[in-house]
Scaffold this motif. Structure first.
Motif, mmCIF file in Angstrom:
data_model
loop_
_atom_site.group_PDB
_atom_site.id
_atom_site.type_symbol
_atom_site.label_atom_id
_atom_site.label_comp_id
_atom_site.label_asym_id
_atom_site.label_seq_id
_atom_site.Cartn_x
_atom_site.Cartn_y
_atom_site.Cartn_z
ATOM 1 N N VAL A 60 -3.461 -5.629 0.240
ATOM 2 C CA VAL A 60 -3.247 -4.696 -0.868
ATOM 3 C C VAL A 60 -4.253 -3.556 -0.766
ATOM 4 C CG1 VAL A 60 -3.222 -4.382 -3.368
ATOM 5 C CG2 VAL A 60 -2.399 -6.537 -2.382
ATOM 6 N N ILE A 61 -3.744 -2.317 -0.785
ATOM 7 C CA ILE A 61 -4.604 -1.127 -0.834
ATOM 8 C C ILE A 61 -4.195 -0.337 -2.063
ATOM 9 C CG2 ILE A 61 -5.354 0.972 0.342
ATOM 10 C CD1 ILE A 61 -4.561 -0.318 2.986
ATOM 11 N N GLU A 62 -5.147 -0.082 -2.930
ATOM 12 C CA GLU A 62 -4.820 0.629 -4.165
ATOM 13 C C GLU A 62 -5.943 1.574 -4.553
ATOM 14 O OE1 GLU A 62 -4.200 -2.448 -7.005
ATOM 15 O OE2 GLU A 62 -6.249 -3.215 -6.898
ATOM 16 N N GLY A 63 -5.643 2.463 -5.493
ATOM 17 C CA GLY A 63 -6.630 3.447 -5.922
ATOM 18 C C GLY A 63 -6.629 4.662 -5.019
ATOM 19 N N GLU A 64 -7.368 5.677 -5.423
ATOM 20 C CA GLU A 64 -7.438 6.917 -4.666
ATOM 21 C C GLU A 64 -8.875 7.377 -4.516
ATOM 22 O OE1 GLU A 64 -5.049 9.860 -6.534
ATOM 23 O OE2 GLU A 64 -3.176 8.743 -6.318
ATOM 24 N N GLY A 65 -9.110 8.146 -3.484
ATOM 25 C CA GLY A 65 -10.422 8.745 -3.274
ATOM 26 C C GLY A 65 -11.537 7.716 -3.233
ATOM 27 N N ASP A 66 -12.613 8.001 -3.961
ATOM 28 C CA ASP A 66 -13.778 7.129 -3.947
ATOM 29 C C ASP A 66 -13.535 5.800 -4.652
ATOM 30 O OD1 ASP A 66 -15.160 9.083 -2.588
ATOM 31 O OD2 ASP A 66 -16.086 9.922 -4.396
ATOM 32 N N ASP A 67 -12.447 5.700 -5.402
ATOM 33 C CA ASP A 67 -12.183 4.473 -6.149
ATOM 34 C C ASP A 67 -11.154 3.578 -5.454
ATOM 35 O OD1 ASP A 67 -12.740 2.875 -8.435
ATOM 36 O OD2 ASP A 67 -10.757 3.389 -9.247
ATOM 37 N N SER A 68 -10.824 3.869 -4.216
ATOM 38 C CA SER A 68 -9.854 3.036 -3.507
ATOM 39 C C SER A 68 -10.432 1.652 -3.225
ATOM 40 C CB SER A 68 -9.424 3.714 -2.201
ATOM 41 O OG SER A 68 -10.553 3.987 -1.394
ATOM 42 N N ARG A 69 -9.558 0.668 -3.211
ATOM 43 C CA ARG A 69 -9.955 -0.726 -3.019
ATOM 44 C C ARG A 69 -9.013 -1.398 -2.031
ATOM 45 N NH1 ARG A 69 -13.043 -2.420 -7.813
ATOM 46 N NH2 ARG A 69 -13.455 -0.514 -8.988
ATOM 47 N N ILE A 70 -9.551 -2.351 -1.300
ATOM 48 C CA ILE A 70 -8.780 -3.058 -0.275
ATOM 49 C C ILE A 70 -8.968 -4.558 -0.484
ATOM 50 C CG2 ILE A 70 -8.458 -3.430 2.210
ATOM 51 C CD1 ILE A 70 -10.006 -0.689 2.538
ATOM 52 N N ALA A 79 0.854 -1.196 0.000
ATOM 53 C CA ALA A 79 0.000 0.000 0.000
ATOM 54 C C ALA A 79 0.880 1.233 0.000
ATOM 55 C CB ALA A 79 -0.907 0.006 1.230
ATOM 56 N N PRO A 80 0.498 2.253 -0.752
ATOM 57 C CA PRO A 80 1.252 3.509 -0.701
ATOM 58 C C PRO A 80 1.053 4.151 0.666
ATOM 59 C CG PRO A 80 -0.786 3.815 -1.915
ATOM 60 C CD PRO A 80 -0.680 2.344 -1.640
ATOM 61 N N ARG A 81 2.081 4.839 1.149
ATOM 62 C CA ARG A 81 1.931 5.519 2.441
ATOM 63 C C ARG A 81 1.261 6.857 2.194
ATOM 64 N NH1 ARG A 81 5.813 5.678 7.744
ATOM 65 N NH2 ARG A 81 4.260 6.750 9.042
ATOM 66 N N VAL A 82 -0.029 6.898 2.481
ATOM 67 C CA VAL A 82 -0.829 8.101 2.269
ATOM 68 C C VAL A 82 -1.801 8.254 3.431
ATOM 69 C CG1 VAL A 82 -0.706 7.964 -0.252
ATOM 70 C CG2 VAL A 82 -2.561 6.787 0.968
ATOM 71 N N PHE A 83 -2.433 9.405 3.493
ATOM 72 C CA PHE A 83 -3.509 9.595 4.462
ATOM 73 C C PHE A 83 -4.821 9.188 3.801
ATOM 74 C CE2 PHE A 83 -0.330 12.184 6.519
ATOM 75 C CZ PHE A 83 -0.597 11.977 7.872
ATOM 76 N N MET A 84 -5.531 8.267 4.452
ATOM 77 C CA MET A 84 -6.825 7.803 3.952
ATOM 78 C C MET A 84 -7.909 8.140 4.959
ATOM 79 S SD MET A 84 -6.101 3.999 2.357
ATOM 80 C CE MET A 84 -7.856 3.825 1.955
ATOM 81 N N PRO A 85 -9.158 8.286 4.494
ATOM 82 C CA PRO A 85 -10.259 8.481 5.438
ATOM 83 C C PRO A 85 -10.224 7.395 6.511
ATOM 84 C CG PRO A 85 -11.035 8.785 3.200
ATOM 85 C CD PRO A 85 -9.636 8.263 3.090
ATOM 86 N N LYS A 86 -10.450 7.791 7.752
ATOM 87 C CA LYS A 86 -10.244 6.855 8.863
ATOM 88 C C LYS A 86 -11.100 5.591 8.733
ATOM 89 C CE LYS A 86 -13.573 8.870 12.136
ATOM 90 N NZ LYS A 86 -13.752 9.439 13.492
ATOM 91 N N ASN A 87 -12.319 5.709 8.203
ATOM 92 C CA ASN A 87 -13.157 4.509 8.113
ATOM 93 C C ASN A 87 -12.624 3.500 7.106
ATOM 94 O OD1 ASN A 87 -14.869 5.252 10.126
ATOM 95 N ND2 ASN A 87 -16.626 5.691 8.818
ATOM 96 N N LYS A 88 -11.937 3.967 6.074
ATOM 97 C CA LYS A 88 -11.345 3.027 5.122
ATOM 98 C C LYS A 88 -10.147 2.311 5.740
ATOM 99 C CE LYS A 88 -13.063 5.022 0.853
ATOM 100 N NZ LYS A 88 -12.777 5.476 -0.526
ATOM 101 N N VAL A 89 -9.391 3.033 6.571
ATOM 102 C CA VAL A 89 -8.288 2.390 7.284
ATOM 103 C C VAL A 89 -8.840 1.394 8.310
ATOM 104 C CG1 VAL A 89 -6.329 2.767 8.824
ATOM 105 C CG2 VAL A 89 -6.749 4.343 6.923
ATOM 106 N N LYS A 90 -9.887 1.785 9.017
ATOM 107 C CA LYS A 90 -10.523 0.873 9.967
ATOM 108 C C LYS A 90 -11.041 -0.378 9.244
ATOM 109 C CE LYS A 90 -13.484 3.117 12.778
ATOM 110 N NZ LYS A 90 -13.142 3.135 14.218
ATOM 111 N N LEU A 91 -11.573 -0.190 8.047
ATOM 112 C CA LEU A 91 -12.073 -1.315 7.263
ATOM 113 C C LEU A 91 -10.926 -2.270 6.929
ATOM 114 C CD1 LEU A 91 -14.234 -2.832 5.688
ATOM 115 C CD2 LEU A 91 -13.869 -1.239 3.782
ATOM 116 N N ALA A 92 -9.805 -1.727 6.482
ATOM 117 C CA ALA A 92 -8.657 -2.570 6.138
ATOM 118 C C ALA A 92 -8.196 -3.381 7.335
ATOM 119 C CB ALA A 92 -7.511 -1.704 5.613
#
Length: 223
Positions: free
Chosen positions: A138-148, A105-118
């Motif tokens: 694997v975490i990929e994509g950005e914004g609304d199109d991010s996938r885990i 996964a790229p080291r980025v800031f993600m919305p907290k709920n998406k990190v909690k989901l991962a």
């Protein structure tokens, strides 16, 4: 199949029970070790007790740090979380002499709920390999199109039968206990950020994939 609709107080109580269950074992071991130090003068036993305390304190700390991100507020409403912090707590909890954690996964800031989901998907996956194995995140994509995606392989691989239903907010019995609250909570987190979780299980691998709900629906329809 019944749709679950827990009251907020019931959800909070069950999550608290789950966290306490995860932490009580290493904390109890620390207490036992301290009792040995107080009562036993044998140097061999005292060294054993100190080693037990060190390992148990490390385990308790790792579990609490993980739970803080996976279940806690982890900042104010709308906050983002560094995926590097998520990787750190995941390695602290899962990576050991029995389990290999591969984190892509790229080291980025993600919305907290998406990190909690991962992190919650990692918890579900870890339960599928009780004797250890390989966990691939694997975490990929950005914004609304991010996938885990979280996949695990290992001996005695098994996905509990109730997990897929609880992820969707359903229960055959119409209720959920502290053992099942974590996958149910994971489904709530997924839906809160507009994502759907697909689960596939075979004798060789269990995979959990979270994608934007619309995309997941289109893929399921196409299949």
């Amino acid at each position: 199949m019944n749709i679950l609709a827990l009251e907020p107080l019931d959800l909070a109580a069950l999550l608290a029970s789950r966290v306490c269950h995860d932490v009580i074992s290493p904390v109890g071991a620390i207490v036992n070790g301290l009792e040995v130090l107080e009562e036993d003068k044998d140097e061999g036993m005292r060294e054993f007790a100190l080693d037990l305390i060190r390992k148990s304190a490390h385990t308790a700390s790792a579990r609490l740090q993980f739970c803080r991100l996976a279940f806690g507020a982890a900042g104010s409403a709308g906050a983002s979380i560094d995926t590097g912090d998520a990787e750190k707590v995941a390695r602290g909890l899962f990576a050991d002499d029995r389990t290999q954690l591969i984190w892509e996964a790229p080291r980025v800031f993600m919305p907290k709920n998406k990190v909690k989901l991962a992190l919650n998907l990692c918890l579900i996956a870890a339960a599928c390999i009780p004797r250890g194995g390989v966990m691939h995140v694997v975490i990929e994509g950005e914004g609304d199109d991010s996938r885990i995606a979280v996949a695990v392989k290992g001996p005695n691989l098994k996905l509990a039968s109730h997990v897929a239903d609880l992820l969707e907010g359903h229960s055959e019995s119409g209720s959920v206990d502290a053992h099942g609250i974590q996958p149910y909570f994971t489904g709530l987190v997924a839906r809160s950020c507009g994502m759907a979780v697909q689960v596939t299980a075979s004798s060789e691998e269990v995979a959990l994939k979270a994608a934007p709900a619309v995309a997941a629906t289109l893929q399921t329809t196409a299949e």
